[in-house]
Every structure is written in C-alpha cells, then in structure tokens.
Design a protein around this motif. Structure first.
Motif, PDB file in Angstrom:
ATOM      1  N   ALA A 282      -2.536   7.887   2.910  1.00  0.00           N
ATOM      2  CA  ALA A 282      -3.854   7.459   2.454  1.00  0.00           C
ATOM      3  C   ALA A 282      -4.775   8.643   2.229  1.00  0.00           C
ATOM      4  O   ALA A 282      -5.786   8.520   1.567  1.00  0.00           O
ATOM      5  CB  ALA A 282      -4.476   6.490   3.456  1.00  0.00           C
TER       6      ALA A 282
ATOM      7  N   ARG B 279      -1.448   6.414   7.219  1.00  0.00           N
ATOM      8  CA  ARG B 279      -2.650   7.244   7.352  1.00  0.00           C
ATOM      9  C   ARG B 279      -2.506   8.543   6.588  1.00  0.00           C
ATOM     10  O   ARG B 279      -3.428   8.992   5.922  1.00  0.00           O
ATOM     11  CB  ARG B 279      -2.929   7.558   8.815  1.00  0.00           C
ATOM     12  CG  ARG B 279      -3.712   6.464   9.456  1.00  0.00           C
ATOM     13  CD  ARG B 279      -4.134   6.835  10.850  1.00  0.00           C
ATOM     14  NE  ARG B 279      -4.699   5.632  11.445  1.00  0.00           N
ATOM     15  CZ  ARG B 279      -5.705   5.625  12.287  1.00  0.00           C
ATOM     16  NH1 ARG B 279      -6.251   6.747  12.670  1.00  0.00           N
ATOM     17  NH2 ARG B 279      -6.157   4.503  12.750  1.00  0.00           N
TER      18      ARG B 279
ATOM     19  N   THR C  29     -12.799   6.345   0.612  1.00  0.00           N
ATOM     20  CA  THR C  29     -13.417   5.078   0.971  1.00  0.00           C
ATOM     21  C   THR C  29     -12.723   4.477   2.198  1.00  0.00           C
ATOM     22  O   THR C  29     -13.379   3.968   3.106  1.00  0.00           O
ATOM     23  CB  THR C  29     -13.328   4.109  -0.225  1.00  0.00           C
ATOM     24  OG1 THR C  29     -13.731   4.813  -1.396  1.00  0.00           O
ATOM     25  CG2 THR C  29     -14.222   2.920  -0.037  1.00  0.00           C
ATOM     26  N   THR C  30     -11.395   4.556   2.231  1.00  0.00           N
ATOM     27  CA  THR C  30     -10.654   4.010   3.368  1.00  0.00           C
ATOM     28  C   THR C  30     -11.045   4.707   4.660  1.00  0.00           C
ATOM     29  O   THR C  30     -11.293   4.054   5.676  1.00  0.00           O
ATOM     30  CB  THR C  30      -9.134   4.187   3.146  1.00  0.00           C
ATOM     31  OG1 THR C  30      -8.784   3.630   1.889  1.00  0.00           O
ATOM     32  CG2 THR C  30      -8.353   3.496   4.245  1.00  0.00           C
TER      33      THR C  30
ATOM     34  N   LEU D 284     -12.765   2.869   7.727  1.00  0.00           N
ATOM     35  CA  LEU D 284     -12.027   2.840   8.990  1.00  0.00           C
ATOM     36  C   LEU D 284     -12.910   3.337  10.127  1.00  0.00           C
ATOM     37  O   LEU D 284     -12.949   2.745  11.211  1.00  0.00           O
ATOM     38  CB  LEU D 284     -10.764   3.696   8.872  1.00  0.00           C
ATOM     39  CG  LEU D 284      -9.791   3.645  10.043  1.00  0.00           C
ATOM     40  CD1 LEU D 284      -9.304   2.228  10.277  1.00  0.00           C
ATOM     41  CD2 LEU D 284      -8.603   4.568   9.788  1.00  0.00           C
TER      42      LEU D 284
ATOM     43  N   MET E 146      -9.576   5.924  -3.516  1.00  0.00           N
ATOM     44  CA  MET E 146      -9.367   5.019  -2.382  1.00  0.00           C
ATOM     45  C   MET E 146      -9.345   5.732  -1.028  1.00  0.00           C
ATOM     46  O   MET E 146      -9.911   5.223  -0.063  1.00  0.00           O
ATOM     47  CB  MET E 146      -8.066   4.255  -2.593  1.00  0.00           C
ATOM     48  CG  MET E 146      -8.141   2.824  -2.164  1.00  0.00           C
ATOM     49  SD  MET E 146      -6.594   1.997  -2.514  1.00  0.00           S
ATOM     50  CE  MET E 146      -5.639   2.387  -1.091  1.00  0.00           C
TER      51      MET E 146
ATOM     52  N   ALA F 262      -9.524  -0.555  -0.371  1.00  0.00           N
ATOM     53  CA  ALA F 262      -9.741   0.334   0.769  1.00  0.00           C
ATOM     54  C   ALA F 262     -10.076  -0.466   2.021  1.00  0.00           C
ATOM     55  O   ALA F 262      -9.616  -0.144   3.118  1.00  0.00           O
ATOM     56  CB  ALA F 262     -10.857   1.330   0.471  1.00  0.00           C
TER      57      ALA F 262
ATOM     58  N   TYR G 270       0.828  -1.210   0.000  1.00  0.00           N
ATOM     59  CA  TYR G 270       0.000   0.000   0.000  1.00  0.00           C
ATOM     60  C   TYR G 270       0.861   1.258   0.000  1.00  0.00           C
ATOM     61  O   TYR G 270       0.582   2.211  -0.719  1.00  0.00           O
ATOM     62  CB  TYR G 270      -0.917   0.011   1.223  1.00  0.00           C
ATOM     63  CG  TYR G 270      -2.178  -0.796   1.043  1.00  0.00           C
ATOM     64  CD1 TYR G 270      -3.151  -0.390   0.148  1.00  0.00           C
ATOM     65  CD2 TYR G 270      -2.393  -1.942   1.786  1.00  0.00           C
ATOM     66  CE1 TYR G 270      -4.316  -1.115  -0.016  1.00  0.00           C
ATOM     67  CE2 TYR G 270      -3.564  -2.686   1.638  1.00  0.00           C
ATOM     68  CZ  TYR G 270      -4.518  -2.271   0.732  1.00  0.00           C
ATOM     69  OH  TYR G 270      -5.665  -2.992   0.563  1.00  0.00           O
TER      70      TYR G 270
ATOM     71  N   LEU H 271      -6.848  -1.898   3.352  1.00  0.00           N
ATOM     72  CA  LEU H 271      -6.046  -0.857   4.004  1.00  0.00           C
ATOM     73  C   LEU H 271      -6.673  -0.448   5.334  1.00  0.00           C
ATOM     74  O   LEU H 271      -5.975  -0.294   6.350  1.00  0.00           O
ATOM     75  CB  LEU H 271      -5.917   0.354   3.077  1.00  0.00           C
ATOM     76  CG  LEU H 271      -5.045   1.504   3.598  1.00  0.00           C
ATOM     77  CD1 LEU H 271      -3.642   1.023   3.906  1.00  0.00           C
ATOM     78  CD2 LEU H 271      -4.991   2.643   2.596  1.00  0.00           C
ATOM     79  N   ALA H 272      -7.996  -0.322   5.355  1.00  0.00           N
ATOM     80  CA  ALA H 272      -8.668   0.083   6.601  1.00  0.00           C
ATOM     81  C   ALA H 272      -8.459  -0.968   7.684  1.00  0.00           C
ATOM     82  O   ALA H 272      -8.207  -0.642   8.844  1.00  0.00           O
ATOM     83  CB  ALA H 272     -10.160   0.295   6.345  1.00  0.00           C
TER      84      ALA H 272
END
Lengths: 279, 310
Positions: free
Chosen positions: B126, B123, B191-192, B196, B188, B105, A20, B108-109
C-alpha cells in the motif's frame, strides 16, 4: 475492532484483501518482469508474467544507449545539492520557529497550506523569466534553487517539529552548568536533532529526485536533463523491444525513494528522545 | 490544519510571556532571514506576478512588450471550446479520482485495521506506489495497458475474453477511465495511511459499548467510526482534490492529453498554451481561473461538511 466477525464476514474480508493485493501488486510485478525480459520475450505475441530467461541486459542497455546513466548522475547532483542547501537554510529558521513565538512563523506556516492551492503554471512562467534574467535558466544551479524553495516550507515545518521535541529543560540545564549559547546548540541541540536533519535532508532529496514539471520546463539541453525527464523522453521513442530498458531505468529511478521510505519508517518510530526528561 | 492545532503548543513552550528585547528580536529575524528571503523572491513574488500576467498579453520571447489587457483573456477563455473541454475533463478526473481514491482507501484502511493474515504484505504494497516518482508510475501503467505487450490485454486473452482486448490509452472511450484508474492507484497509499491513522485514534471503548448495546457492524461503522474520523476525512479529501486538480506528470507521460484531447487536463492544456504556443498571459489566466474554481468548490464542500457536523 469490530469484535469477532462471522465466518462469512471473515471470508469476505479476505476476498476484499486479495482484490487489493492484486490491484496494488500486479502492476509492480509486471514492471519487474518486463525489466528482466530479453528482447525476444518482449515481442512475443503472448507475454508471460515470469520471464523464462531472465537477463540484466536491459539495465546495461538503459545506461549505455539511452544516456540514462548521465541523467541519473545529473539527478544525483541536483538532489544532493538541494538536500544540503535546504537543511542549511532551514536549520536556523526552524530553531527560531520552534523556540520563539513570532507572527512571522505563523505567516510562513500559513503559506505552506496556501501555496498548495496554486497550480504550477502560475509560478513557472515568472520563475522562468526571473531565472533567465539572472542567467540561471537551463542550468542545474537554477533548478536547485527552485527545489530548495519548493522544499523549504515543508522542511521548516518538519524540522521545527523535531526541535520542539527536544525538551527545553535540557538546554536550560546545560546553560545553568555554564555552557554558552553556542555550546548549548553544538553539544545538546544538534546531536539530538540529527534524526530530524537526516529526515529533512532525505525528504528534500526525494522531492528533487522525483520532480518532473520544473525539470521539464527549466532545463532544455538534453545533456543536462534529470532522470524523470530523460525517462519521459525515452517513452516517446518506444517500440516493443525498447520496453525492457525503459522498465529497467524506471526501477532504478524508484530505488532512492524506496530506501527513503524504509529508513523513515524505522527512524520516525524509534523515539530516541523518550526518557530524556522524567516526569 | 496542523498549524492551528500546533499553536497552543507554541504558547506553552514559550512559558509565561516575557517582554522581548530589541536585540533578541533582531536575532530571531536573522535566523529566519535565510529561509524567508528565497521564499519571498522565488515563491511569493512569482506567484503575485503570475496572477498579474493573467491580466496581460504576455508572450514568449525576449524584449516583448507586456501590456495590461484587463479581462480580455477571460473573455477569450469563455469562448474557447478547447478550454471548456479540458475543464470538463479536469473536473471528471479530479472528482473521479478523489472519490474512488477515498472509497478504496477507506476499505483498505478498515481491512488493515483488523487482525488479518497478509496484513504486513498489504501494508508494504500500500505504500510502494507512494514512493514512486509520478513519471515511473506513468511508465509502469503504460506497460500494463500496452496493446501488444501489456498485462491487461494478456489477462483478457488468458481468461478467454479476447473481445475485451483494446488499446486502452489510445481508444477514445477508454482513455479517460484508464487514466483515472492510474490516478487512483498512485494516490491511494497516502489516503490509506492517513485514514488508518485516523481509525487507530478511535477509542476502543466506544466500539465495545456500542457492541454491548447490540449495534450491528454497519451501525457501529456509521455511528461510531465515521463521525470519529470525519475531520481526517474532510482534510484528506480536500487535499486530494487540490492535488488531483493540479496534477500533471502522470498524465503527461501516459497520454500527453491524447487521444484527440480526451485526457487533456487543464494543467496539460495550460502547459501547451505556455510552452508550445508561447501564450504566457493566456496560460496564466487559465491558472487564475483554476484557483478560483478550486477555492469555490472547496468552500461549498467544507460548508456542507460543517453544517452536517453541527
């Protein structure tokens, strides 16, 4: 949250996280790197990730040759005017929406969600025709008008949330103490609303600063173009050596929103109203 | 969604309902007027007129007579190969971006919700794409995909895979996937952040109870986490889909619909019809068709989710 994962589980998590970080981060690093590369390094057969002779020449060039300075000034003007006007217009309405129950409020908020559904194409043609009729096509004033209307639904929703966070008891206490309606607003509501006003102004500033479609269609004179439109035109005349100034200009165009996000994160989590009412 | 959730709040804030005097009501309307007037004049009215234009032969130019033509535009659209092509591309783009965006997402979350090192950095990273103007995101990825001076081709050269080097945005087969990847990157973050927030609302006790019962990580995810965040998932994927279907600036800068129309999203197609060829009526008709399609697809999606929830 999932308890203690096994060692392989942890390793896999770090592998994923690294993936990521690369996906999200490297394009940004590349933009930074390109912005600071001298022309000779840009046209090299195999470009490097870190410029060997970093220079700020690209920034100078972006402003002098490509009229990006002028476009940035245009953007600043339009965005500032939109921000101020949006707050002024939204302030009374958001107070009414938060404090009184009206059907109109429900309708207005419903419109926020509904308007998301419609593609800009349906709006832009009639808007273009209206603005032309009143002589505001191809002017900054026309653009500001559209940006205010565009930002209003969300600004209203945001501001009325802030108003609602101000305890009614504070207003009532002030009027019991003999303050007039106007004094209550000035002494109690507005000071407590300051963070909300700042947030709303910043939001409308940024949405105007970043906006592209309306600016592209409604403003035709190159001297009046906003920064996103000027940057997009700049893309059209790219040659490899031109990429430096293009990247530099893009970086500058991102700065306001980055500052916005940094400020918002602190403002929104500060909770300046906690403790105003006991119980 | 928020509106509905907020309503009980309003009722409470208002206290016991009092009869409101006439002057009070006038005052409220006066407060609302400065906001409502511009919205009606420059948002509601143009929209209604835009929908109407879709049933006319409106064209660019001053003093052009506009006449009602009924469904003529739609009959023409049905036989317009370019439209169908653009429509297919739009669906591929919107569904592709929305699904990939959601899956990535969510991953990642979930990671950000754990005690991992570099979480802070992740963070921040993102959120950055979210802060960028779409035009800048387009330029940024143009630099990454650049055939000579681009990061991607240079990467393939460095790892010895020169055969993979290509003109990503200029090649017929790679242009659409390349553009979809940019859409995912750009959308993304939002959405993340939303997912989260949803994850952080899942009660810890539920997880602990499930863990005590011996449920595996996957089972806990499937049976505890996913049901708990389902409303958030439905909301954000629906919004993402609408935004993606109506997106314009990003692809305009990246490819302007090229090469050979391979990335001609419906919005780009409509823009060209309206402002390059001046076919206002036809472009508006296209907009109408898009609204109907979005609403229909969302209805199917939401109904299925609702049925699953019951």
């Amino acid at each position: 949250m999932f308890g203690k994962p096994s060692r392989t589980g942890r390793t896999l998590q770090y592998v994923a996280l690294t993936g990521y970080l690369i996906f999200l981060g490297f394009p940004l690093v590349w933009l930074l790197s390109t912005a600071f590369k001298p022309p000779r390094e840009l046209v090299k057969l195999h470009p490097t990730l870190i410029p060997s002779n970093p220079t700020v020449q690209n920034f100078v060039q972006a402003f002098t040759e490509q009229q990006l300075g002028r476009a940035a000034l245009n953007s600043l003007q339009v965005s500032l005017a939109s921000a101020v006007l949006t707050v002024l217009v939204a302030l009374p309405a958001s107070y009414a929406l938060a404090r009184f129950r009206t059907k109109l409020g429900t309708v207005a908020l419903g419109w926020v969600l509904l308007s998301q559904l419609f593609p800009f194409v349906l709006l832009i043609i009639p808007i273009f025709l209206i603005l032309r009729q009143v002589g505001l096509a191809n002017t900054h004033a026309g653009l500001v008008l559209i940006y205010v209307v565009w930002a209003l639904p969300f600004a209203l929703w945001m501001l009325q949330g802030f108003v609602r966070n101000i305890p009614r008891e504070l207003e009532e206490a002030a009027s019991v103490d003999g303050a007039s309606r106007l004094q209550v607003l000035r002494r109690v509501v507005f000071p407590l609303l300051a963070p909300g006003i700042v947030a709303t102004a910043l939001f409308s500033f940024i949405s105007a600063w970043n906006e592209f479609f309306f600016a592209l269609v409604l403003v035709k004179t190159p001297e009046l173009a906003t920064l996103p439109v000027a940057l997009a035109r700049f893309v059209g005349i790219e040659g490899t050596a031109r990429l430096g100034p293009l990247a530099a200009g893009s970086l500058l165009a991102t700065l306001p929103s980055l500052i916005f996000f940094a400020v918002m994160q602190r403002r929104l989590s500060s909770g300046s109203l906690a403790g105003a009412v006991k119980g | 969604m928020t509106t509905v959730a907020d309503r009980p709040d309003v009722a409470r804030a208002d206290g016991p309902r009092r009869a409101r005097s006439r002057s009070d009501r006038l005052g409220i309307y006066l407060l609302l007027l400065p906001s409502l007037l511009p919205i009606v004049v420059l948002s509601v009215f143009p929209l209604v007129r835009g929908i109407y234009l879709g049933f006319t032969d409106a064209r660019a130019g001053r003093n052009v007579e506009i006449s009602f033509t009924g469904l003529a535009n739609y009959r023409e659209l049905l036989g317009d190969e370019l439209f169908w092509n653009s429509f297919k591309i739009g669906l591929l783009w919107a569904v592709g971006v929305t699904v990939l965006q959601f899956v990535l997402a969510l991953g990642l979350a979930l990671l950000l919700n754990q005690q991992l090192r570099f979480r802070g950095l992740a963070r921040v990273l993102a959120v950055v794409p979210w802060a960028m103007p779409p035009v800048v995101v387009g330029i940024l990825w143009k630099l990454v995909y650049h055939p000579d001076a681009g990061l991607l081709n240079e990467f393939f050269h460095r790892v010895g895979a020169d055969g993979l080097r290509t003109n990503w945005l200029g090649d017929f087969s790679t242009a659409l996937p390349a553009v979809i990847l940019v859409g995912v990157w750009a959308g993304m973050p939002q959405t993340t952040v939303v997912l989260l927030a949803g994850l952080q609302g899942v009660p810890r006790e539920l997880h602990e109870a499930a863990a005590v019962d011996g449920a595996s990580t996957w089972h806990r995810f499937r049976n505890v986490t996913l049901p708990a965040i389902a409303p958030v998932v439905v909301a954000i994927t629906s919004l993402d889909f609408i935004w993606n279907f109506n997106s314009f600036g990003l692809v305009y800068v990246l490819t302007a619909g090229g090469p050979g129309g391979k990335t001609m999203l419906p919005m780009l197609f409509a823009y060209e019809e309206a402002f390059r060829y001046g076919n206002y009526g036809y472009a508006a008709a296209l907009g109408n068709v898009m609204v109907v399609i979005i609403v229909a697809l969302l209805a199917v999606y939401l109904r299925r989710r609702l049925r699953e929830a019951n």
